[in-house]
Design a protein around this motif. Structure first.
Motif, PDB file in Angstrom:
ATOM      1  N   PRO A  93       0.921  -1.326   0.125  1.00  0.00           N
ATOM      2  CA  PRO A  93      -0.030  -0.015  -0.019  1.00  0.00           C
ATOM      3  C   PRO A  93       0.986   1.375   0.037  1.00  0.00           C
ATOM      4  O   PRO A  93       1.879   1.449   0.745  1.00  0.00           O
ATOM      5  N   PHE A  94       0.699   2.229  -0.847  1.00  0.00           N
ATOM      6  CA  PHE A  94       1.684   3.474  -1.016  1.00  0.00           C
ATOM      7  C   PHE A  94       0.977   4.452  -0.445  1.00  0.00           C
ATOM      8  O   PHE A  94      -0.276   4.741  -0.450  1.00  0.00           O
ATOM      9  N   LEU A  95       1.686   5.476   0.079  1.00  0.00           N
ATOM     10  CA  LEU A  95       1.422   6.398   0.879  1.00  0.00           C
ATOM     11  C   LEU A  95       1.966   7.513  -0.177  1.00  0.00           C
ATOM     12  O   LEU A  95       3.125   7.661  -0.296  1.00  0.00           O
ATOM     13  N   LEU A  96       1.191   8.650  -0.727  1.00  0.00           N
ATOM     14  CA  LEU A  96       1.571   9.318  -1.798  1.00  0.00           C
ATOM     15  C   LEU A  96       1.294  10.644  -1.661  1.00  0.00           C
ATOM     16  O   LEU A  96       0.468  11.161  -0.834  1.00  0.00           O
ATOM     17  N   PHE A  97       2.094  11.647  -2.267  1.00  0.00           N
ATOM     18  CA  PHE A  97       1.660  13.184  -2.224  1.00  0.00           C
ATOM     19  C   PHE A  97       0.635  13.405  -3.204  1.00  0.00           C
ATOM     20  O   PHE A  97       0.294  12.563  -4.089  1.00  0.00           O
ATOM     21  N   ARG A  98      -0.240  14.455  -2.913  1.00  0.00           N
ATOM     22  CA  ARG A  98      -1.367  14.640  -3.534  1.00  0.00           C
ATOM     23  C   ARG A  98      -0.908  15.335  -4.934  1.00  0.00           C
ATOM     24  O   ARG A  98       0.332  15.322  -5.203  1.00  0.00           O
ATOM     25  N   ASP A  99      -1.985  15.626  -5.746  1.00  0.00           N
ATOM     26  CA  ASP A  99      -1.891  15.528  -7.136  1.00  0.00           C
ATOM     27  C   ASP A  99      -0.986  16.853  -7.787  1.00  0.00           C
ATOM     28  O   ASP A  99      -0.685  16.977  -8.878  1.00  0.00           O
ATOM     29  N   ASP A 100      -0.936  17.989  -7.098  1.00  0.00           N
ATOM     30  CA  ASP A 100      -0.208  18.977  -7.421  1.00  0.00           C
ATOM     31  C   ASP A 100       1.406  19.052  -7.007  1.00  0.00           C
ATOM     32  O   ASP A 100       2.018  20.075  -7.131  1.00  0.00           O
ATOM     33  N   PHE A 101       1.887  17.855  -6.495  1.00  0.00           N
ATOM     34  CA  PHE A 101       3.130  17.563  -6.175  1.00  0.00           C
ATOM     35  C   PHE A 101       3.732  16.791  -7.241  1.00  0.00           C
ATOM     36  O   PHE A 101       3.128  15.932  -7.759  1.00  0.00           O
ATOM     37  N   ALA A 102       4.679  17.150  -7.660  1.00  0.00           N
ATOM     38  CA  ALA A 102       5.599  16.397  -8.939  1.00  0.00           C
ATOM     39  C   ALA A 102       5.898  14.991  -8.297  1.00  0.00           C
ATOM     40  O   ALA A 102       5.525  14.160  -9.441  1.00  0.00           O
ATOM     41  N   LEU A 103       6.114  14.394  -7.419  1.00  0.00           N
ATOM     42  CA  LEU A 103       6.172  12.973  -6.832  1.00  0.00           C
ATOM     43  C   LEU A 103       4.999  12.430  -7.095  1.00  0.00           C
ATOM     44  O   LEU A 103       4.841  11.065  -7.079  1.00  0.00           O
ATOM     45  N   HIS A 104       3.517  13.004  -6.966  1.00  0.00           N
ATOM     46  CA  HIS A 104       2.406  12.342  -7.238  1.00  0.00           C
ATOM     47  C   HIS A 104       2.636  11.701  -8.802  1.00  0.00           C
ATOM     48  O   HIS A 104       1.870  10.421  -8.810  1.00  0.00           O
TER      49      HIS A 104
ATOM     50  N   VAL B 142      -2.360   3.001  -4.283  1.00  0.00           N
ATOM     51  CA  VAL B 142      -2.460   4.135  -3.531  1.00  0.00           C
ATOM     52  C   VAL B 142      -3.552   4.237  -2.475  1.00  0.00           C
ATOM     53  O   VAL B 142      -4.625   4.215  -2.682  1.00  0.00           O
ATOM     54  N   VAL B 143      -2.888   4.186  -1.206  1.00  0.00           N
ATOM     55  CA  VAL B 143      -4.219   4.070  -0.022  1.00  0.00           C
ATOM     56  C   VAL B 143      -4.469   5.427   0.475  1.00  0.00           C
ATOM     57  O   VAL B 143      -5.441   5.749   1.199  1.00  0.00           O
ATOM     58  N   PHE B 144      -3.542   6.495   0.391  1.00  0.00           N
ATOM     59  CA  PHE B 144      -3.684   7.883   1.061  1.00  0.00           C
ATOM     60  C   PHE B 144      -2.711   8.649   0.316  1.00  0.00           C
ATOM     61  O   PHE B 144      -1.743   8.423  -0.190  1.00  0.00           O
ATOM     62  N   GLU B 145      -3.005   9.979   0.285  1.00  0.00           N
ATOM     63  CA  GLU B 145      -2.469  11.127  -0.269  1.00  0.00           C
ATOM     64  C   GLU B 145      -2.484  12.277   0.600  1.00  0.00           C
ATOM     65  O   GLU B 145      -3.362  12.454   1.375  1.00  0.00           O
ATOM     66  N   SER B 146      -1.150  12.796   0.615  1.00  0.00           N
ATOM     67  CA  SER B 146      -1.202  14.036   1.620  1.00  0.00           C
ATOM     68  C   SER B 146      -0.285  15.176   1.074  1.00  0.00           C
ATOM     69  O   SER B 146       0.528  14.869   0.207  1.00  0.00           O
ATOM     70  N   SER B 147      -0.501  16.524   1.558  1.00  0.00           N
ATOM     71  CA  SER B 147       0.762  17.441   1.215  1.00  0.00           C
ATOM     72  C   SER B 147       1.748  17.590   2.131  1.00  0.00           C
ATOM     73  O   SER B 147       2.800  18.320   1.743  1.00  0.00           O
ATOM     74  N   GLN B 148       1.607  16.627   3.222  1.00  0.00           N
ATOM     75  CA  GLN B 148       2.758  16.965   4.250  1.00  0.00           C
ATOM     76  C   GLN B 148       3.557  15.588   4.446  1.00  0.00           C
ATOM     77  O   GLN B 148       3.155  14.678   4.494  1.00  0.00           O
ATOM     78  N   TRP B 149       4.892  16.188   4.162  1.00  0.00           N
ATOM     79  CA  TRP B 149       5.821  14.902   3.953  1.00  0.00           C
ATOM     80  C   TRP B 149       5.821  14.302   5.443  1.00  0.00           C
ATOM     81  O   TRP B 149       6.126  13.030   5.767  1.00  0.00           O
ATOM     82  N   ASP B 150       5.847  15.045   6.412  1.00  0.00           N
ATOM     83  CA  ASP B 150       6.045  14.568   7.828  1.00  0.00           C
ATOM     84  C   ASP B 150       4.903  14.083   8.292  1.00  0.00           C
ATOM     85  O   ASP B 150       4.778  12.869   9.064  1.00  0.00           O
ATOM     86  N   PHE B 151       3.758  14.083   7.697  1.00  0.00           N
ATOM     87  CA  PHE B 151       2.404  13.346   7.908  1.00  0.00           C
ATOM     88  C   PHE B 151       2.583  11.910   7.266  1.00  0.00           C
ATOM     89  O   PHE B 151       2.129  10.965   7.908  1.00  0.00           O
ATOM     90  N   ILE B 152       3.052  12.101   6.173  1.00  0.00           N
ATOM     91  CA  ILE B 152       3.286  10.672   5.175  1.00  0.00           C
ATOM     92  C   ILE B 152       4.233   9.963   6.085  1.00  0.00           C
ATOM     93  O   ILE B 152       4.012   8.655   6.416  1.00  0.00           O
ATOM     94  N   SER B 153       5.527  10.520   6.611  1.00  0.00           N
ATOM     95  CA  SER B 153       6.319   9.713   7.515  1.00  0.00           C
ATOM     96  C   SER B 153       5.671   9.100   8.788  1.00  0.00           C
ATOM     97  O   SER B 153       6.252   7.939   9.134  1.00  0.00           O
TER      98      SER B 153
END
Length: 298
Positions: free
Chosen positions: A190-201, A217-228
């Protein structure tokens, strides 16, 4: 009529004499007389009464004097403001920063720039790299940080970071102790990914598809610390740049290299080609290049 004509007229009124005004301005008396006469001819009115011992303004001259003072004051103020801008005493720069780049590379650079140029205002806008590129193109940002590659026809740029993404997993994950992991080994994860306005998305799924699978992809966020933190809670895997991974708590998160070629994370500053560049923006680019260059300590 130009600003010099108005200043000559004002000096004649001030000294009530063409001769004294000429001495003050370091010009000849005929020169200043000719300039004032040219104003009168252009406006079709008599501005000065020359019949007495002293030169005095007529009623039209009084009205002219009031307006001339306003115009000369505004011109002097403009000249002062322009000098401040050219000498980098004033200005504003709108800078787009992605969260990861802004947090790790720019606080020190921004701090040093503000100490050197305290009256240049830095307006910082945090957003994803894709949105930043759009806003630089539209002109709503003067400059921004993006993930390479970028559109070389639209933007000038300079690169300052060349890293790869690292795989983040929970310490109890079977891959946590691996020396490196191929992307193919992640097809069931299961991947945790950045939201669609980020290049890594786009970048991460594209690399997975090239490796032969569509990531789950099970979850998307704009915050790298939340993803970690989601990785630390064993809710999925993620990929973050090496710079970010150096600051993670390895008791809670394991960072593993991806098997070469991996997924690159190259950062660059971009600005619009052939767009007007303020003096402040030119200096920010020069300053940032110097501070972010390898070995600069920035």
């Amino acid at each position: 009529m130009d600003i010099r004509h108005l200043k000559y007229f004002m000096e004649v009124v001030r000294y009530r004499s063409f001769t004294k005004a000429a001495d003050s301005l370091h010009v000849t008396q005929p020169t200043i007389s000719k300039m004032v006469k040219s104003i009168e001819e252009e406006l079709g009115v008599v501005l000065l009464d020359r019949s007495g011992k002293h030169v005095v303004p007529t009623d039209a001259g009084e009205a002219m004097l009031q307006q001339a003072q306003l115009i000369v004051n505004a011109f002097d103020s403009l000249s002062s403001d322009l000098a401040d801008i050219v000498q980098l005493k004033k200005g504003k720069i709108r800078i787009g920063l992605p969260p990861m780049a802004g947090a790790r590379f720019f606080p020190k650079v921004i701090g040093e720039f503000r100490r050197q140029y305290p009256l240049i205002r830095l307006e910082l806008i945090e957003d994803g790299a894709k949105k930043i590129a759009q806003n630089v193109e539209s002109g709503s940002l003067d400059i921004g940080v993006v993930v390479l590659p970028t559109d070389g026809e639209l933007f000038d740029s300079f690169a300052f970071v060349r890293e790869n993404l690292m795989l983040l997993v929970h310490p109890a994950h079977p891959l946590a102790s691996a020396e490196s992991v191929p992307l193919q080994a992640l097809k069931e994860e299961p991947f945790l990914l950045f939201r669609d306005d980020f290049a890594l998305h786009d970048r991460i799924p594209a690399a997975c598809i090239e490796a032969g699978f569509q990531p789950n992809v099970v979850f998307e966020s704009s915050q790298w610390d939340f993803i970690s933190e989601m990785v630390a809670a064993d809710l999925g895997i993620a990929m973050l740049p090496e710079t970010i991974c150096r600051h993670l708590d390895y008791r809670r998160i394991a960072a593993v290299k991806l098997t070469p070629p991996g997924i690159p994370w190259h950062l660059a500053m971009i600005w619009r080609k052939e767009a007007y560049m303020s003096y402040a923006l030119k200096e920010w680019i020069r300053f940032a290049k110097e501070k972010l260059a390898p070995g600069s300590g920035g």
